[in-house]
Design a protein around this motif. Structure first.
Motif, PDB file in Angstrom:
ATOM      1  N   GLU A  52     -16.546  -6.410 -11.554  1.00  0.00           N
ATOM      2  CA  GLU A  52     -15.684  -7.806 -11.126  1.00  0.00           C
ATOM      3  C   GLU A  52     -14.319  -7.350 -11.460  1.00  0.00           C
ATOM      4  O   GLU A  52     -13.537  -7.992 -10.619  1.00  0.00           O
ATOM      5  CB  GLU A  52     -16.095  -8.811 -11.966  1.00  0.00           C
ATOM      6  N   GLN A  53     -13.850  -6.215 -12.189  1.00  0.00           N
ATOM      7  CA  GLN A  53     -12.405  -6.083 -12.537  1.00  0.00           C
ATOM      8  C   GLN A  53     -11.941  -5.180 -11.050  1.00  0.00           C
ATOM      9  O   GLN A  53     -10.844  -5.017 -11.256  1.00  0.00           O
ATOM     10  CB  GLN A  53     -12.143  -5.500 -13.718  1.00  0.00           C
ATOM     11  N   PHE A  54     -12.555  -4.666 -10.362  1.00  0.00           N
ATOM     12  CA  PHE A  54     -12.528  -3.644  -9.156  1.00  0.00           C
ATOM     13  C   PHE A  54     -13.035  -4.476  -7.926  1.00  0.00           C
ATOM     14  O   PHE A  54     -14.357  -4.053  -7.552  1.00  0.00           O
ATOM     15  CB  PHE A  54     -13.151  -2.725  -9.420  1.00  0.00           C
ATOM     16  N   PRO A  55     -12.489  -5.485  -7.197  1.00  0.00           N
ATOM     17  CA  PRO A  55     -13.075  -6.368  -6.321  1.00  0.00           C
ATOM     18  C   PRO A  55     -12.946  -5.646  -4.971  1.00  0.00           C
ATOM     19  O   PRO A  55     -13.459  -6.295  -3.895  1.00  0.00           O
ATOM     20  CB  PRO A  55     -12.119  -7.680  -6.222  1.00  0.00           C
ATOM     21  N   ASP A  56     -12.402  -4.489  -4.827  1.00  0.00           N
ATOM     22  CA  ASP A  56     -12.433  -4.005  -3.512  1.00  0.00           C
ATOM     23  C   ASP A  56     -12.831  -2.536  -3.535  1.00  0.00           C
ATOM     24  O   ASP A  56     -12.802  -1.882  -4.507  1.00  0.00           O
ATOM     25  CB  ASP A  56     -11.114  -3.927  -2.839  1.00  0.00           C
ATOM     26  N   THR A  57     -13.070  -1.903  -2.408  1.00  0.00           N
ATOM     27  CA  THR A  57     -13.821  -0.467  -2.564  1.00  0.00           C
ATOM     28  C   THR A  57     -12.535   0.491  -3.145  1.00  0.00           C
ATOM     29  O   THR A  57     -13.046   1.354  -3.814  1.00  0.00           O
ATOM     30  CB  THR A  57     -14.116  -0.024  -0.835  1.00  0.00           C
ATOM     31  N   ALA A  58     -11.499   0.446  -2.691  1.00  0.00           N
ATOM     32  CA  ALA A  58     -10.467   1.231  -3.317  1.00  0.00           C
ATOM     33  C   ALA A  58     -10.210   1.353  -4.722  1.00  0.00           C
ATOM     34  O   ALA A  58     -10.317   2.285  -5.246  1.00  0.00           O
ATOM     35  CB  ALA A  58      -9.126   1.004  -2.480  1.00  0.00           C
ATOM     36  N   SER A  59     -10.284   0.097  -5.373  1.00  0.00           N
ATOM     37  CA  SER A  59      -9.976  -0.051  -6.680  1.00  0.00           C
ATOM     38  C   SER A  59     -11.237   0.575  -7.454  1.00  0.00           C
ATOM     39  O   SER A  59     -11.179   1.033  -8.378  1.00  0.00           O
ATOM     40  CB  SER A  59      -9.641  -1.400  -7.224  1.00  0.00           C
ATOM     41  N   LEU A  60     -12.442   0.342  -6.775  1.00  0.00           N
ATOM     42  CA  LEU A  60     -13.741   0.714  -7.639  1.00  0.00           C
ATOM     43  C   LEU A  60     -13.811   2.431  -7.544  1.00  0.00           C
ATOM     44  O   LEU A  60     -14.284   2.898  -8.505  1.00  0.00           O
ATOM     45  CB  LEU A  60     -14.788   0.049  -6.897  1.00  0.00           C
ATOM     46  N   LYS A  61     -13.528   2.715  -6.388  1.00  0.00           N
ATOM     47  CA  LYS A  61     -13.561   4.274  -6.204  1.00  0.00           C
ATOM     48  C   LYS A  61     -12.572   4.755  -7.107  1.00  0.00           C
ATOM     49  O   LYS A  61     -12.928   5.769  -7.818  1.00  0.00           O
ATOM     50  CB  LYS A  61     -13.023   4.543  -4.863  1.00  0.00           C
ATOM     51  N   ALA A  62     -11.383   4.331  -7.167  1.00  0.00           N
ATOM     52  CA  ALA A  62     -10.196   4.974  -8.240  1.00  0.00           C
ATOM     53  C   ALA A  62     -10.824   4.866  -9.710  1.00  0.00           C
ATOM     54  O   ALA A  62     -10.797   5.836 -10.381  1.00  0.00           O
ATOM     55  CB  ALA A  62      -9.010   4.119  -8.037  1.00  0.00           C
ATOM     56  N   GLU A  63     -11.462   3.641 -10.025  1.00  0.00           N
ATOM     57  CA  GLU A  63     -12.055   3.594 -11.380  1.00  0.00           C
ATOM     58  C   GLU A  63     -13.197   4.645 -11.557  1.00  0.00           C
ATOM     59  O   GLU A  63     -13.402   5.326 -12.738  1.00  0.00           O
ATOM     60  CB  GLU A  63     -12.466   2.020 -11.619  1.00  0.00           C
ATOM     61  N   MET A  64     -13.935   4.721 -10.694  1.00  0.00           N
ATOM     62  CA  MET A  64     -15.127   5.872 -10.675  1.00  0.00           C
ATOM     63  C   MET A  64     -14.634   7.084 -10.924  1.00  0.00           C
ATOM     64  O   MET A  64     -15.251   8.116 -11.560  1.00  0.00           O
ATOM     65  CB  MET A  64     -16.265   5.582  -9.572  1.00  0.00           C
ATOM     66  N   THR A  65     -13.707   7.324  -9.960  1.00  0.00           N
ATOM     67  CA  THR A  65     -12.932   8.897 -10.284  1.00  0.00           C
ATOM     68  C   THR A  65     -12.656   9.071 -11.509  1.00  0.00           C
ATOM     69  O   THR A  65     -12.652  10.130 -11.942  1.00  0.00           O
ATOM     70  CB  THR A  65     -12.027   8.866  -9.088  1.00  0.00           C
ATOM     71  N   ALA A  66     -11.730   7.940 -12.300  1.00  0.00           N
ATOM     72  CA  ALA A  66     -11.051   8.268 -13.553  1.00  0.00           C
ATOM     73  C   ALA A  66     -12.212   8.654 -14.438  1.00  0.00           C
ATOM     74  O   ALA A  66     -12.080   9.053 -15.256  1.00  0.00           O
ATOM     75  CB  ALA A  66     -10.389   6.999 -13.614  1.00  0.00           C
ATOM     76  N   ARG A  67     -13.503   7.868 -14.198  1.00  0.00           N
ATOM     77  CA  ARG A  67     -14.679   7.900 -15.262  1.00  0.00           C
ATOM     78  C   ARG A  67     -15.261   9.280 -14.822  1.00  0.00           C
ATOM     79  O   ARG A  67     -16.230   9.520 -15.571  1.00  0.00           O
ATOM     80  CB  ARG A  67     -15.375   6.840 -15.207  1.00  0.00           C
ATOM     81  N   LYS A  68     -15.139  10.376 -13.914  1.00  0.00           N
ATOM     82  CA  LYS A  68     -15.673  11.306 -13.421  1.00  0.00           C
ATOM     83  C   LYS A  68     -17.168  10.964 -13.090  1.00  0.00           C
ATOM     84  O   LYS A  68     -18.085  11.611 -13.316  1.00  0.00           O
ATOM     85  CB  LYS A  68     -15.682  12.313 -14.864  1.00  0.00           C
ATOM     86  N   MET A  69     -17.252   9.781 -12.601  1.00  0.00           N
ATOM     87  CA  MET A  69     -18.741   9.246 -11.958  1.00  0.00           C
ATOM     88  C   MET A  69     -18.771   9.982 -10.665  1.00  0.00           C
ATOM     89  O   MET A  69     -17.886  10.111  -9.856  1.00  0.00           O
ATOM     90  CB  MET A  69     -18.768   7.885 -11.863  1.00  0.00           C
TER      91      MET A  69
END
Length: 494
Positions: free
Chosen positions: A331-348
Motif C-alpha cells: 500500500e505504500q507503493f501505489p504505482d508500478t514504478a514505486s513498487l518496482k523500485a522497492e522490489m529492486t532495493a530488496r533484491k526481489m
RNA sequence: GGGCCGUUAGCUCAGUUGGCAGAGCAUCUGACUUUUAAUCAGGCGGUCCUGGGUUCGAGUCCCAGACGGCUCACCA
C-alpha cells in the motif's frame, strides 16, 4: 496401429483356437452373477458353521488375477469391481475333457464361475467351482503380480493396466468420483441448480489464460475452448436463477506441470444476494463436509502434514499476509514504478514487464502461497488482477475477492461479483489497454456480456474450485496426473 | 523453454574397469487333490529408447534426438 504378435500372444491365440475347437465361444454375450466377489466372501464368512451342513451356491464373474495349479486341483484368484474371491477347481467335479479346458484359462482372462462356498484349511472363503464359463479371452500378459505396474509413462498411457494391477490407483479415482458426488449433494441440498454452458465460445473470457482455438466448418469461423465458466453462469444469474453451478472441463493452453493439466475440472457457483464473506462460509462448509463424507473425518494427511478442514478457516488479508511473509507493505507503493523500485532495493526477482497487480501476485506466490498449509482464506486483492470483482466499499483499488489455499496450493477463487455495467466496461477497457501494451493474458472486452449486465444483475457471490487440486488434497497426491485418469502426454511414435 | 535424473526380456529390476546379456515374476514342459507372492525340476524369451561417433571391441564412454519423471521458469 498394429502390434507385432509376440510369443506370449501367440500362445494365448493358440489356447483361444483350442477352446473354439472344443466348442467354447471365447467372447460370449453375458453372464448372470448372483454375487459380487465381496458379497460372496461375506456370505461365506457370515455362515461359517452353516457352510458345513448347507450349500451356499454363488455365481461370480471377474478377471483371473492368479492361478495356482496343484496336481488334480487348481486355485485361482478372481477379481471384480468389488474385490477378490478364490476359486477352487478339482477334477472330481468335472469330466476330464472339461477339466482339461482349465489349463486354457489364463491369468488375465474374464471368467464366470458357479459353485458352492466353503472355507479352506486356512479359512479362506472359496468357491468350489462346479461349472465355469469363459467370458473373454485375454491376449496380452498382465504386469508383474507383486510389484504391479511401476513405469509411470506406461501407467498413464495404458491406465487400464494401472487400474488392474495397482489397487491404490483405483481407490484414488473412486475417491475422486465420491468427491464430485458429495459436492453435487452439498450444492443441490442448498437449492443450487446444476447447468451446462458452452465449451465452444466465440471469445474465451472469465479468466486470464491462453485458450485453445478450434474451427467450425459450417460457420467457417474459429471458436475458443472455454477457459472459465464464469461469464455464461452470470448471464444465467441475470436471467433469474438464484443459485447456479456447473462442474465442467476447462481448457488452458499453458504449461504442463505437477499442478497443471491443459484440461482440468472446475466447479463454479453463483449465488445471488451473497457477498464474498458469505462465500467463504460456503467454501469451508463445502470442503469440510465433502471431506467428512469421503473420509469420515475433516482431517487428511497431505505431503507429510495433517490438514484440518474443520471450519472456521483462517482468514488473512492479503496486505497483512504480504507484510507478514514478505515484510513489505505494498500500500505504500501505489504505482508500478514505486513498487518496482522497492522490489529492486530488496533484491526481489521479478519480471520487469509486469504491472503492479502482477508484481504483487508474484510476491504472493513466492512468499505467501507456500506458507499456507492449513486452509486459509487470503482476501482483499488489488483491483489490477481482478477485472470481474466488485470494489471494496470506499476503495478504488481493492476488490472483494479471496482465494482459499491449502497445502501450499490454491484451491478456490471467489469474489463479490462486479454488477455495475459501467464499471465493468471500464475494467474491460483497462484490460484491453494492458493487452495492447503486450500483456497477451489480459482479458478481452465481451460486449455481449456487458449488454447482459446492463439489464440488471443482482448482487452475487461467485466461486470457482479446482476439482483436481481438491482431489489431490483428499487423496494425498502431489501430482495432478495422479488424479486425472488420462493426463496429457505427448504422442508416442514407435 | 533451462537444469538434473531415467529408458536393459511381457512386467519388476541387476549389469563391476569398456571384454560371451542376467535374476525374479509371467509364459511353456513335467511332478503335486486345501494352495494363496504355492512349491520342486527343466525350457523359451533381448532393436540394451533411436541415430551418429570413439575403440580391436560399447548396455557401459562422447555427441545429437525421442519419450518420461522431478525441478526452475511460464502459468492461477
Amino acid at each position: 496401429m498394429s502390434h507385432p504378435i509376440d510369443e506370449l500372444t501367440q500362445q494365448k491365440l493358440n489356447k483361444l483356437a483350442a477352446l473354439r475347437s472344443a466348442g467354447i465361444e471365447p467372447f460370449p454375450y453375458g453372464y448372470h452373477r448372483s454375487h459380487t466377489a465381496v458379497e460372496a466372501v461375506n456370505t461365506a464368512q457370515n455362515n461359517k458353521d452353516a457352510l458345513l451342513t448347507q450349500e451356499f451356491r454363488v455365481n461370480v464373474a471377474g478377471r483371473i488375477m492368479a492361478k495356482r495349479g496343484m496336481g488334480k486341483t487348481v486355485f485361482m484368484d478372481l477379481r471384480d469391481g468389488s474385490g477378490k474371491i478364490q476359486l477352487f477347481f478339482r477334477i472330481n467335479n468335472f469330466s476330464e475333457a472339461k477339466f482339461n479346458t482349465v489349463k486354457d484359462i489364463d491369468i488375465g482372462d474374464i471368467l464366470g464361475a458357479q459353485g458352492k462356498l466353503f472355507l479352506t484349511r486356512s479359512g479362506e472363503p472359496t468357491v468350489e467351482v462346479s461349472d465355469f464359463t469363459l467370458l473373454a479371452k485375454s491376449l496380452q500378459p498382465l504386469p508383474e503380480k507383486w510389484h504391479g505396474l511401476v513405469d509411470v509413462e506406461k501407467r498413464y498411457r495404458q491406465r487400464y493396466l494401472d487400474l488392474i494391477s495397482n489397487p491404490d490407483v483405483k481407490k484414488i479415482f473412486e475417491t475422486r468420483s465420491k468427491t464430485i458426488s458429495a459436492i453435487r449433494d452439498f450444492l443441490n441440498k442448498r437449492d443450487f441448480l446444476e447447468v451446462e454452458t458452452p465449451v465452444l465460445q466465440p471469445e474465451a473470457g472469465g479468466a486470464t489464460a491462453r485458450p485453445f482455438i478450434t474451427h467450425h466448418n459450417t460457420l467457417d469461423r474459429d471458436f475458443f475452448l472455454r477457459i472459465a465458466l464464469e461469464l455464461h453462469l452470470k448471464r444465467l444469474i441475470i436471467g433469474g436463477f438464484d443459485k447456479v453451478y456447473e462442474i465442467g472441463r476447462i481448457f488452458r493452453n499453458e504449461g504442463i506441470s505437477v499442478k497443471h493439466n491443459p484440461e482440468f475440472t472446475m466447479l463454479e457457483s453463483y449465488e445471488t444476494y451473497a457477498d464474498y464473506q458469505d462465500v467463504m462460509k460456503t467454501v469451508e462448509d463445502l470442503v469440510s463436509s465433502v471431506c467428512q463424507q469421503v473420509h469420515g473425518s475433516m482431517k487428511v494427511e497431505y505431503n507429510g502434514q495433517t490438514i484440518d478442514f474443520t471450519p472456521p478457516w483462517r482468514r488473512l488479508e492479503m496486505r497483512q499476509a504480504v507484510m507478514q511473509y514478505a515484510g513489505l507493505d505494498y500500500e505504500q507503493f501505489p504505482d508500478t514504478a514505486s513498487l518496482k523500485a522497492e522490489m529492486t532495493a530488496r533484491k526481489m526477482q521479478f519480471d520487469p514487464m509486469r504491472e503492479r497487480g502482477k508484481l504483487i501476485d508474484e510476491i504472493v506466490s513466492t512468499y505467501v502461497d507456500p506458507q499456507l498449509i492449513q486452509p486459509t482464506f487470503l482476501y482483499d486483492y488489488p483491483i489490477e488482477m481482478s477485472p470481474l470483482a466488485k470494489k471494496k466499499p470506499g476503495s478504488d483499488h481493492i476488490v472483494e475477492r479471496f482465494e482459499a489455499y491449502c497445502g501450499g496450493m490454491e484451491i478456490a477463487n471467489a469474489f463479490t461479483e462486479l454488477n455495475d455495467p459501467i464499471d465493468q466496461r471500464q475494467r474491460f477497457m483497462k484490460q484491453m489497454e494492458d493487452r495492447e501494451k503486450g500483456d497477451d493474458e489480459a482479458q478481452k472486452m465481451d460486449e455481449d456480456f456487458v449488454l447482459a449486465m446492463e439489464h440488471g444483475m443482482p448482487p452475487t457471490g461467485g466461486l470457482g474450485i479446482g476439482i483436481d487440486r481438491l482431489v489431490m488434497l483428499l487423496t494425498n497426491q502431489t501430482s495432478i496426473r495422479e488424479v486425472i485418469l488420462f493426463p496429457a502426454q505427448r504422442e508416442k511414435i514407435d
